[in-house]
Design a protein around this motif. Structure first.
Motif, short mmCIF file in Angstrom:
data_model
loop_
_atom_site.label_atom_id
_atom_site.label_comp_id
_atom_site.label_asym_id
_atom_site.label_seq_id
_atom_site.Cartn_x
_atom_site.Cartn_y
_atom_site.Cartn_z
N LEU A 1 5.25 5.09 -6.50
CA LEU A 1 6.24 4.26 -6.93
C LEU A 1 5.70 3.09 -8.26
CD1 LEU A 1 7.85 3.63 -3.66
CD2 LEU A 1 8.43 5.97 -5.19
N VAL A 2 4.85 2.72 -8.37
CA VAL A 2 4.45 1.72 -8.96
C VAL A 2 3.78 2.92 -10.35
CG1 VAL A 2 5.15 -0.13 -8.39
CG2 VAL A 2 3.05 0.85 -8.45
N ASN A 3 3.14 2.01 -11.43
CA ASN A 3 2.10 2.47 -12.31
C ASN A 3 0.79 1.18 -11.85
OD1 ASN A 3 -0.17 2.63 -14.29
ND2 ASN A 3 1.37 1.87 -16.39
N PRO A 4 -0.48 2.55 -11.50
CA PRO A 4 -1.58 1.57 -10.48
C PRO A 4 -1.99 0.48 -11.75
CG PRO A 4 -1.70 4.24 -11.43
CD PRO A 4 -0.77 3.42 -11.84
N GLN A 5 -2.48 0.77 -12.83
CA GLN A 5 -2.46 -0.54 -14.05
C GLN A 5 -2.07 -1.79 -13.82
OE1 GLN A 5 -5.92 0.38 -15.65
NE2 GLN A 5 -4.54 -0.59 -16.98
N VAL A 6 -0.17 -1.70 -13.50
CA VAL A 6 0.55 -2.84 -13.32
C VAL A 6 0.46 -3.36 -12.54
CG1 VAL A 6 3.21 -3.70 -13.87
CG2 VAL A 6 1.72 -1.62 -15.15
N GLN B 1 0.71 -1.46 0.27
CA GLN B 1 -0.22 -0.20 0.10
C GLN B 1 0.82 1.61 -0.10
OE1 GLN B 1 -3.23 0.43 -0.11
NE2 GLN B 1 -3.22 2.50 -0.12
N ALA B 2 1.95 1.07 0.56
CA ALA B 2 2.78 2.49 0.82
C ALA B 2 3.83 2.57 -0.54
CB ALA B 2 3.75 2.04 1.94
N VAL B 3 3.78 1.85 -1.17
CA VAL B 3 4.84 2.11 -2.69
C VAL B 3 3.73 2.52 -3.54
CG1 VAL B 3 5.35 0.67 -4.83
CG2 VAL B 3 6.05 0.17 -2.30
N ALA B 4 2.57 1.57 -3.63
CA ALA B 4 1.05 2.18 -4.23
C ALA B 4 0.76 3.36 -4.49
CB ALA B 4 -0.09 1.44 -4.47
N SER B 5 0.96 3.70 -2.79
CA SER B 5 0.32 5.55 -2.08
C SER B 5 1.47 6.13 -2.82
CB SER B 5 -0.16 5.06 -0.93
OG SER B 5 -0.68 4.48 -0.26
N ALA B 6 3.31 6.11 -2.88
CA ALA B 6 3.96 6.67 -2.93
C ALA B 6 4.13 7.10 -4.72
CB ALA B 6 5.06 6.34 -2.88
N TYR C 1 -8.88 -7.06 -21.06
CA TYR C 1 -9.44 -6.35 -20.30
C TYR C 1 -8.20 -5.51 -19.80
CZ TYR C 1 -13.67 -7.66 -22.75
OH TYR C 1 -14.24 -8.00 -23.44
N PHE C 2 -7.31 -6.15 -19.83
CA PHE C 2 -6.02 -5.40 -18.51
C PHE C 2 -6.66 -4.72 -17.17
CE2 PHE C 2 -2.52 -2.74 -17.70
CZ PHE C 2 -1.53 -3.93 -18.07
N TRP C 3 -7.27 -5.71 -16.87
CA TRP C 3 -7.63 -5.20 -15.33
C TRP C 3 -7.30 -5.99 -14.22
CZ3 TRP C 3 -13.56 -7.65 -17.10
CH2 TRP C 3 -13.78 -6.55 -17.84
N SER C 4 -6.14 -5.33 -13.70
CA SER C 4 -4.99 -5.58 -12.79
C SER C 4 -5.90 -6.28 -11.61
CB SER C 4 -4.20 -5.01 -13.12
OG SER C 4 -4.33 -4.04 -12.80
N ASP C 5 -6.59 -5.64 -11.35
CA ASP C 5 -7.15 -5.20 -10.05
C ASP C 5 -7.62 -6.76 -9.99
OD1 ASP C 5 -9.28 -4.26 -11.75
OD2 ASP C 5 -9.95 -3.05 -10.49
#
Length: 287
Positions: free
Chosen positions: A39-44, A32-37, A247-251
């Motif tokens: 640092l990574v593409n949310p699609q990936v 969560q910290a990495v995503a919130s910062a 459809y590239f729905w990574s979530d």
């Protein structure tokens, strides 16, 4: 006053579970910290919060929920609504295939394994064929499975049965063949016939191996069902992950993966409890 043994065992079990949750929770916090910062593409790699939201959408038919203004739980048909979610349907479908495929594979492997382990002639005849087929992964049979059975449940069940067959077979053979000879000689010296030796000595001694094979076989069956659903069917957890990839729905992909992990963990815990219950007579297990 001594604390009851059952209460002590219960407390130890929950303490062990609490310790086991530390690393997963820490991993989620870091994620969560990495995503919130950013640092990574949310699609990936979407954030755990987004994955959790998608998992809830996948679990419940939110469109029906919204149409009823959030009052669906007061409806007389709430149970039908609750079990109509896409995730619930996919999970039950995958479990159905696992149960049917494992029942077929394990049901064929158990008697063959007992015969191969107990009768040298059967072992001599069947072992070369078994050793030839055993290294071939079930995935390699996918083209033939589709050719033989078409699409839908039959090829998936065939692949699952194949994946469950060999773990149960090999563990059953090992369990029968590794019975301590002193038990066999003792039974024969007491006048036990061949059938009595098999049912009263060999089979009970082989049960721990057989149950280990069943546990491994169910795990293998669950792996195979996910792969087969990506190819031969149009529903199930594996199919849904493949659809999300298109459809590239990574979530949704991660939500499906987490569901598979949770389901696999639940199955393994259940099998472990069943093994401990059935083997409570076995030396070394706590009562």
């Amino acid at each position: 006053m001594n604390e009851p043994k059952a209460s002590t065992a219960w407390r130890r079990e929950w303490q062990a579970r609490a310790v086991g949750m530390v690393v997963p929770l820490l991993a989620i916090l870091i994620w969560q910290a990495v995503a919130s910062a950013g640092l990574v593409n949310p699609q990936v790699l979407p954030a755990p919060v987004d994955v959790g939201h998608k998992w809830v959408e996948y679990l419940l038919p939110l469109q029906a929920y919204e149409e009823h203004g959030g009052r669906i739980w007061w409806s007389s048909a709430w149970w039908a609504w609750a079990f109509s979610g896409e995730l619930v349907v996919d999970t039950l479908t995958s479990l159905y295939r696992v149960v049917v495929g494992f029942a077929i594979g394990g049901g064929l492997a158990l008697p063959l394994g007992l015969a191969m382990g107990a009768i040298p002639a059967v072992y001599a005849w069947m072992n070369p064929l078994v050793q030839l087929l055993r290294p071939i992964p079930p995935i390699a049979y996918i083209p033939l499975a589709i050719l033989w059975f078409g699409l839908g449940n039959p090829p998936a069940v065939f692949l699952i049965a194949l994946g469950a067959f060999f773990p149960v077979l090999m563990n059953t053979i090992a369990g029968v063949r590794q019975v301590d000879g002193i038990y066999l000689r003792a039974a024969r010296s007491l006048g036990a016939g061949r059938g009595t030796v098999f049912y009263r000595v060999i089979l009970p001694a082989a049960v721990p191996y057989i149950l280990s094979g069943v546990r491994i076989g169910i795990g293998t069956a669950f792996i195979v069902v996910i792969v087969s659903e990506m190819i031969a069917v149009n529903n199930g957890l594996g199919f849904r992950i493949l659809e999300a990839r298109e459809y590239f729905w990574s979530d949704k992909i991660i939500a499906g993966m987490i569901t598979i992990g949770m389901l696999g963990l639940a199955i393994d815990i259940g099998m472990n409890r069943l093994n401990n219950y059935l083997l409570r007579w076995h030396r070394g297990l706590e009562h």
